[in-house]
Write a protein that holds these residues in place. Structure first.
Motif, short mmCIF file in Angstrom:
data_model
loop_
_atom_site.label_atom_id
_atom_site.label_comp_id
_atom_site.label_asym_id
_atom_site.label_seq_id
_atom_site.Cartn_x
_atom_site.Cartn_y
_atom_site.Cartn_z
N ALA A 59 45.00 -47.39 6.78
CA ALA A 59 43.80 -46.75 5.77
C ALA A 59 42.83 -47.62 5.53
O ALA A 59 41.92 -47.56 5.05
N GLU A 60 43.35 -49.01 5.08
CA GLU A 60 42.49 -50.03 4.53
C GLU A 60 41.35 -50.22 5.53
O GLU A 60 40.43 -50.84 4.87
N TYR A 61 41.52 -50.07 6.71
CA TYR A 61 40.55 -50.40 7.80
C TYR A 61 39.85 -48.84 8.13
O TYR A 61 38.82 -48.91 9.05
N VAL A 62 40.07 -47.96 7.64
CA VAL A 62 39.35 -46.64 8.01
C VAL A 62 37.98 -46.63 7.27
O VAL A 62 38.13 -46.92 6.12
N SER A 63 36.86 -46.49 8.11
CA SER A 63 35.64 -46.40 7.57
C SER A 63 35.28 -44.70 7.61
O SER A 63 35.85 -43.95 8.43
N TYR A 72 37.74 -45.90 13.18
CA TYR A 72 38.54 -47.20 13.02
C TYR A 72 38.23 -48.07 14.07
O TYR A 72 38.31 -47.76 15.11
N LEU A 73 37.96 -49.43 13.69
CA LEU A 73 37.61 -50.34 14.65
C LEU A 73 38.85 -51.08 15.09
O LEU A 73 39.51 -51.72 14.21
N GLU A 74 39.19 -51.09 16.53
CA GLU A 74 40.27 -51.62 17.09
C GLU A 74 40.20 -52.93 17.82
O GLU A 74 39.19 -52.87 18.55
N SER A 75 40.82 -54.02 17.38
CA SER A 75 40.48 -55.21 17.95
C SER A 75 41.17 -55.43 19.32
O SER A 75 42.16 -55.01 19.32
N LEU A 76 40.47 -55.71 20.22
CA LEU A 76 41.04 -55.92 21.61
C LEU A 76 41.64 -57.30 21.69
O LEU A 76 42.02 -57.68 22.87
N ASP A 77 41.39 -58.04 20.87
CA ASP A 77 41.83 -59.64 20.82
C ASP A 77 43.25 -59.63 20.37
O ASP A 77 43.57 -59.37 19.27
N GLU A 150 35.29 -51.43 24.69
CA GLU A 150 34.27 -52.51 25.18
C GLU A 150 34.84 -53.77 25.31
O GLU A 150 34.63 -54.47 24.14
N PRO A 151 35.54 -53.97 26.38
CA PRO A 151 36.31 -55.33 26.53
C PRO A 151 35.25 -56.48 26.53
O PRO A 151 35.93 -57.55 25.62
N ASP A 152 34.25 -56.40 26.59
CA ASP A 152 33.19 -57.61 26.68
C ASP A 152 32.94 -58.04 25.23
O ASP A 152 32.93 -59.23 24.74
N GLN A 153 32.99 -57.06 24.09
CA GLN A 153 33.07 -57.31 22.66
C GLN A 153 34.19 -57.40 22.18
O GLN A 153 34.44 -57.32 20.71
N LEU A 154 35.39 -57.23 22.93
CA LEU A 154 36.75 -57.21 22.24
C LEU A 154 37.05 -56.08 21.32
O LEU A 154 37.58 -56.34 20.29
N LEU A 155 36.42 -54.97 21.46
CA LEU A 155 36.24 -54.06 20.33
C LEU A 155 36.37 -52.42 21.05
O LEU A 155 35.81 -52.36 21.79
N ALA A 156 37.27 -51.82 20.37
CA ALA A 156 37.24 -50.21 20.55
C ALA A 156 36.85 -49.46 19.28
O ALA A 156 37.26 -50.16 18.42
N VAL A 157 36.56 -48.45 19.42
CA VAL A 157 36.14 -47.55 18.28
C VAL A 157 37.07 -45.99 18.56
O VAL A 157 36.96 -45.40 19.37
N LEU A 158 37.77 -45.96 17.42
CA LEU A 158 38.70 -44.71 17.40
C LEU A 158 38.22 -43.68 16.34
O LEU A 158 37.93 -44.24 15.12
N VAL A 159 38.34 -42.61 16.71
CA VAL A 159 37.56 -41.40 15.77
C VAL A 159 38.19 -40.35 15.62
O VAL A 159 39.08 -39.87 16.29
N ARG A 160 38.44 -39.90 14.48
CA ARG A 160 39.06 -38.66 13.92
C ARG A 160 38.35 -37.61 14.25
O ARG A 160 37.21 -37.47 13.64
N GLY A 161 38.83 -36.49 14.85
CA GLY A 161 38.30 -35.15 14.85
C GLY A 161 37.51 -34.97 16.35
O GLY A 161 37.98 -35.78 17.37
N PRO A 162 36.59 -34.07 16.41
CA PRO A 162 36.16 -33.72 17.72
C PRO A 162 35.43 -34.89 18.27
O PRO A 162 34.81 -35.78 17.69
N ARG A 163 35.46 -34.72 19.71
CA ARG A 163 34.49 -35.77 20.76
C ARG A 163 33.06 -35.61 20.52
O ARG A 163 32.63 -34.60 19.85
N GLY A 164 32.28 -36.54 20.83
CA GLY A 164 30.80 -36.41 20.92
C GLY A 164 30.37 -37.29 19.75
O GLY A 164 28.93 -37.21 19.71
#
Length: 305
Positions: A59-63, A72-77, A150-164
């Motif tokens: 929760a500390e990392y949820v924006s 939520y920003l998920e590091s791929l590193d 985005e592997p080139d940025q070592l970053l994924a974005v996780l989202v709560r709720g509907p897509r889009g």
């Protein structure tokens, strides 16, 4: 810790905590369908019944973005902690296992279920403080999904709720400032991108040996014998479980072929498997195992090789 959590997020956590039965963090995951939850209390993600993926959301990392959307920003590193510094081998493996499950949901076009938790120590100390324990963990009834990877940025974005929906660049930068992803200087260098085929294969073999070793299995390197597989995986009793042909890929070397010996072994040996390590030698390395009948599904596989 609660004081690090966005007030909107904390309010939802408190409401769920007070409205449901009092369960331990392990019991919550077990009731969501993870039968071996008690054996894996420190994992970051789990496979539940029905091929459902459950992932911890700190929760500390949820924006909170536009319209109250949580992300939520998920590091791929996998090699570095969010607070800086290198992870231990066990921490690296947990991070890789978590990313593999999240990537699985992305590839399948599915969402995942989440447990949202706060911690008893500052979030930056989560992987280094031996006193770090879950303060509050609640089951989130809203589905989450991987919105970008985005592997080139070592970053994924996780989202709560509907897509889009995706956070804006300004929202992403603000979330980065709060933490949750390693500083760019700590990300692994791009040397792996320019690795030779031999270096890539060596990195893939090392990754796979460490992977099986982390589960208590022995992975004997027999690649020099050229008998159609690279590793013979056995359990503590010496029983052979798998005979694995390992292939490593990276952005500069995305494809691979099977040798004649490997093709022969795949046709005759029921224990033979193809294991492909993507981003071999890089910070976002992960793998997938294929039966001989599934080889055509492996990304980068050249059937004419």
């Amino acid at each position: 810790m609660d004081k690090e959590v966005d007030p909107q997020v904390l309010a939802v956590i408190d409401e769920k905590r007070l409205s449901g039965p009092r369960l331990t963090p392990v019991e919550i995951v077990a009731k969501m369908g993870v039968f071996d939850a008690r054996d894996k209390p420190y994992e970051y993600a789990w496979m539940a019944t029905g091929d459902n993926v459950i992932a911890t959301i700190w929760a500390e990392y949820v924006s909170v973005g536009a319209g109250g959307r949580w992300f939520y920003l998920e590091s791929l590193d996998t090699q570095h902690r969010a607070s800086g510094g290198a992870r231990t081998a066990n921490q690296v493996q947990r991070a890789k296992d978590r990313l593999a499950l999240l990537k699985r949901t992305l590839d399948a076009g599915q969402g995942f279920r989440a447990v949202v938790q706060t911690n008893r120590v500052p979030i930056a100390e989560l992987e280094t403080n031996k006193s770090a324990k879950v303060s509050t963990r609640v089951r989130d009834d809203d589905e989450w999904h991987v919105a970008s990877w985005e592997p080139d940025q070592l970053l994924a974005v996780l989202v709560r709720g509907p897509r889009g929906w995706l956070p804006t660049e300004a929202e992403v930068q603000a979330a980065k400032a709060r933490g949750g992803v390693p500083a760019p200087a700590e990300a692994a260098p791009a040397a792996a991108q320019a690795a030779s085929p031999e270096q890539l294969q060596a990195a893939a073999l090392d990754y796979v040996k460490r992977h099986f070793g982390g589960y208590g299995y022995k992975a004997e390197d027999v690649s020099a014998q050229q008998i159609g597989f690279d590793l013979e995986v056995s359990n503590a009793k010496g029983v052979t479980l798998l005979k694995v042909a390992v292939k490593g890929t990276a952005s500069g070397l995305p494809g691979f072929k099977l040798t004649g010996e490997e093709r022969t072994a795949s046709a005759r040996d029921p224990l033979w498997r193809l294991l492909v390590v993507t981003d071999a030698g890089g910070p976002a390395a992960q793998h997938k195992i294929y039966k001989p009948s599934e080889m055509s599904q492996a990304p980068g596989f050249d059937p004419l090789g």
